[in-house]
Design an enzyme around this catalytic site. Structure first.
Site, mmCIF file in Angstrom:
data_model
loop_
_atom_site.group_PDB
_atom_site.id
_atom_site.type_symbol
_atom_site.label_atom_id
_atom_site.label_comp_id
_atom_site.label_asym_id
_atom_site.label_seq_id
_atom_site.Cartn_x
_atom_site.Cartn_y
_atom_site.Cartn_z
ATOM 1 N N GLU A 98 -26.445 3.097 -9.933
ATOM 2 C CA GLU A 98 -25.098 2.839 -9.393
ATOM 3 C C GLU A 98 -24.524 4.111 -8.780
ATOM 4 O OE1 GLU A 98 -22.734 1.164 -8.426
ATOM 5 O OE2 GLU A 98 -22.294 -0.609 -9.594
ATOM 6 N N ASP A 99 -23.646 3.936 -7.800
ATOM 7 C CA ASP A 99 -22.993 5.106 -7.206
ATOM 8 C C ASP A 99 -21.882 5.639 -8.110
ATOM 9 O OD1 ASP A 99 -21.369 2.876 -6.803
ATOM 10 O OD2 ASP A 99 -20.974 3.269 -4.680
ATOM 11 N N ASP A 102 -16.098 3.010 -12.105
ATOM 12 C CA ASP A 102 -14.655 3.249 -11.990
ATOM 13 C C ASP A 102 -13.972 2.506 -13.150
ATOM 14 O OD1 ASP A 102 -12.142 3.807 -10.940
ATOM 15 O OD2 ASP A 102 -12.254 2.370 -9.329
ATOM 16 N N PHE A 151 -10.088 9.074 -4.930
ATOM 17 C CA PHE A 151 -11.021 8.244 -4.170
ATOM 18 C C PHE A 151 -11.953 9.168 -3.408
ATOM 19 C CE2 PHE A 151 -12.778 5.035 -1.445
ATOM 20 C CZ PHE A 151 -12.794 3.928 -2.279
ATOM 21 N N ARG A 164 -20.398 7.063 4.601
ATOM 22 C CA ARG A 164 -21.554 6.988 3.688
ATOM 23 C C ARG A 164 -22.600 8.059 3.999
ATOM 24 N NH1 ARG A 164 -21.243 2.170 0.807
ATOM 25 N NH2 ARG A 164 -20.392 0.377 1.898
HETATM 26 P P1 IMP Z 1 -15.473 -0.731 -10.816
HETATM 27 O O1 IMP Z 1 -15.817 -2.186 -10.941
HETATM 28 O O2 IMP Z 1 -13.985 -0.514 -10.835
HETATM 29 O O3 IMP Z 1 -16.185 0.148 -11.831
HETATM 30 O O4 IMP Z 1 -15.876 -0.289 -9.368
HETATM 31 C C1 IMP Z 1 -17.135 0.108 -9.038
HETATM 32 C C2 IMP Z 1 -17.322 0.043 -7.539
HETATM 33 O O5 IMP Z 1 -16.118 0.349 -6.826
HETATM 34 C C3 IMP Z 1 -18.326 1.068 -7.119
HETATM 35 O O6 IMP Z 1 -19.643 0.575 -7.161
HETATM 36 C C4 IMP Z 1 -17.858 1.413 -5.715
HETATM 37 O O7 IMP Z 1 -18.432 0.530 -4.784
HETATM 38 C C5 IMP Z 1 -16.362 1.183 -5.725
HETATM 39 N N1 IMP Z 1 -15.596 2.449 -5.915
HETATM 40 C C6 IMP Z 1 -14.850 2.797 -6.985
HETATM 41 N N2 IMP Z 1 -14.298 4.001 -6.816
HETATM 42 C C7 IMP Z 1 -14.713 4.456 -5.607
HETATM 43 C C8 IMP Z 1 -14.493 5.667 -4.862
HETATM 44 O O8 IMP Z 1 -13.795 6.613 -5.277
HETATM 45 N N3 IMP Z 1 -15.093 5.740 -3.651
HETATM 46 C C9 IMP Z 1 -15.873 4.739 -3.144
HETATM 47 N N4 IMP Z 1 -16.121 3.593 -3.801
HETATM 48 C C10 IMP Z 1 -15.540 3.450 -5.038
#
Ligand code: IMP
Length: 176
Positions: A98-99, A102, A151, A164
């Site tokens: 995963e990237d 959050d 962000f 990206r």
């Molecule tokens: P979560 O479900 O809130 O954990 O969100 C995860 C997804 O939100 C990641 O896989 C990203 O695609 C996107 N995301 C969350 N924060 C960022 C950020 O700071 N930059 C870019 N994408 C983000």
């Protein structure tokens, strides 16, 4: 929302060194196992490409895609699968790539779906951990960097599909 690219949070050499450390740990822990990397598109593509090429053990790779943001930075109520894994996970040692974690909802949802396919093991390798934003507990077995609540873009991560391609990770700032 008007925005601009902000300052660099994680420069190229730091990313490279950390990815190599993670690859060494994965290579050690999965030696002799049936490792299947599942890369979560699109954000983890560059991380997967560098991490997988630094592994010293055999592995296979597949890709899934989830949609968690409807526009730029506005989260969807429920993350959606837009591409499912194309191989069977049954009995495999699966490592999700995963990237960023959050709130934790996307990866929790994803892990639940993949767990239903009865892998032998299922672990998470996340490049970034925005720990203070977490809403659901998610163990990250291999974590690149814990970052503050900002962000970020670059190294695969986007803002409205932009940035990206940047080789480093930088903040995005809203303007106006
Ligand atoms: P979560 O479900 O809130 O954990 O969100 C995860 C997804 O939100 C990641 O896989 C990203 O695609 C996107 N995301 C969350 N924060 C960022 C950020 O700071 N930059 C870019 N994408 C983000």
């Amino acid at each position: 929302m008007p925005h601009r690219l902000g300052s660099v949070l994680i420069p190229v050499p730091k990313i490279r060194d950390r990815v190599e450390e993670l690859a060494a740990a994965v290579s050690r822990d999965y030696a002799g196992k049936d490792l299947l990397l599942i890369c979560v598109l699109k954000g983890a593509a560059i991380f997967w490409a560098d991490l997988s090429r630094a592994l010293t053990i055999p592995c296979q790779s597949d890709f899934v895609a989830m949609e968690s943001y409807s526009g730029a930075t506005l989260p969807l109520a429920e993350p959606r699968f837009t591409k499912a894994a194309g191989v069977s996970l049954e009995g495999r040692d699966v490592l999700l790539i995963e990237d960023i974690v959050d709130t934790g909802h996307t990866v929790t949802h994803l892990k639940k779906s993949l767990q239903a396919q009865a892998p032998r093991s299922l672990a998470l390798c996340g490049l970034l951990d925005k720990a203070e934003r977490r809403q659901v507990e998610v163990p990250i077995e291999y974590c690149g960097f814990v970052i503050p609540n900002v962000f970020v873009v670059g190294y695969g991560l986007d803002y409205a599909q932009q940035y990206r391609h940047l080789p480093y990770i930088a903040r995005v700032e809203e303007v106006g």
